[in-house]
Design a protein around this motif. Structure first.
Motif: not given
Length: 175
Positions: A38-67
């Motif tokens: 699971l590579d974060s660069d490839a999955l960010r656009v899949v797991l985050a509806a609107e991918p961004d690198y803000s703190e809330p965006g990272r929170d959502r992304f890493y929660t989904a990635l861990a899940g």
């Protein structure tokens, strides 16, 4: 069915996380293990509806990635996660979600990462276009007690993968 092991490979951007993950995946597959990357660069656009690198965006992304890593690990496979996860809380949250988690810290110095810069993120940060690069505009909190710390400036990817596999051999055998 046995629980799989999640190996979370963390480090600064351009430290060699994906390179190590690919080498480790190949090694584990040669040994007959199912290993999913699971590579974060490839999955960010899949797991985050609107991918961004803000703190809330990272929170959502890493929660989904861990899940996602947890769901796959529950199938009894080795899951290799190549993701900066710049805050310790992201990795600790993953540990809570997946249970069987090993953290591998790629210790490549910031100066080397800047030199590599394959995606141009450090150049973008220097130009003011990427204010949230971990290690620069966003904090990077190294793991306090990684299961493996590895310097990819002195080891080639194959040797590094063997070292990680050897250090995690007992945990891989249990998974």
């Amino acid at each position: 069915m046995k629980q799989g092991l999640v190996i979370w490979i963390t480090g600064l951007p351009a430290s060699g996380k994906t390179t190590l993950a690919l080498a480790l995946q190949g090694l584990l597959r040669e040994e007959g293990r199912t290993a999913i990357l699971l590579d974060s660069d490839a999955l960010r656009v899949v797991l985050a509806a609107e991918p961004d690198y803000s703190e809330p965006g990272r929170d959502r992304f890493y929660t989904a990635l861990a899940g996602l890593a947890g769901v796959l690990s529950a199938q009894g496979v080795a899951v290799l996660v190549a993701a900066t996860a710049n805050r310790r809380r992201y990795r600790e949250q993953a540990r809570q979600v997946v249970g069987h988690l090993a953290v591998v810290y790629v210790t490549t110095p910031l100066a080397v990462c800047r030199e590599r810069d394959p995606k141009g993120i450090y150049a973008a940060a220097a130009a003011g276009r990427a204010p949230d690069v971990p290690g620069l505009g966003a904090p990077f909190e190294p793991p306090e007690e990684p299961d493996v710390a590895i310097d990819l400036t002195s080891l080639d990817p194959a040797a590094a993968a063997r070292l990680v596999r050897d250090r995690l051999a007992g945990r891989l055998a249990e998974a």
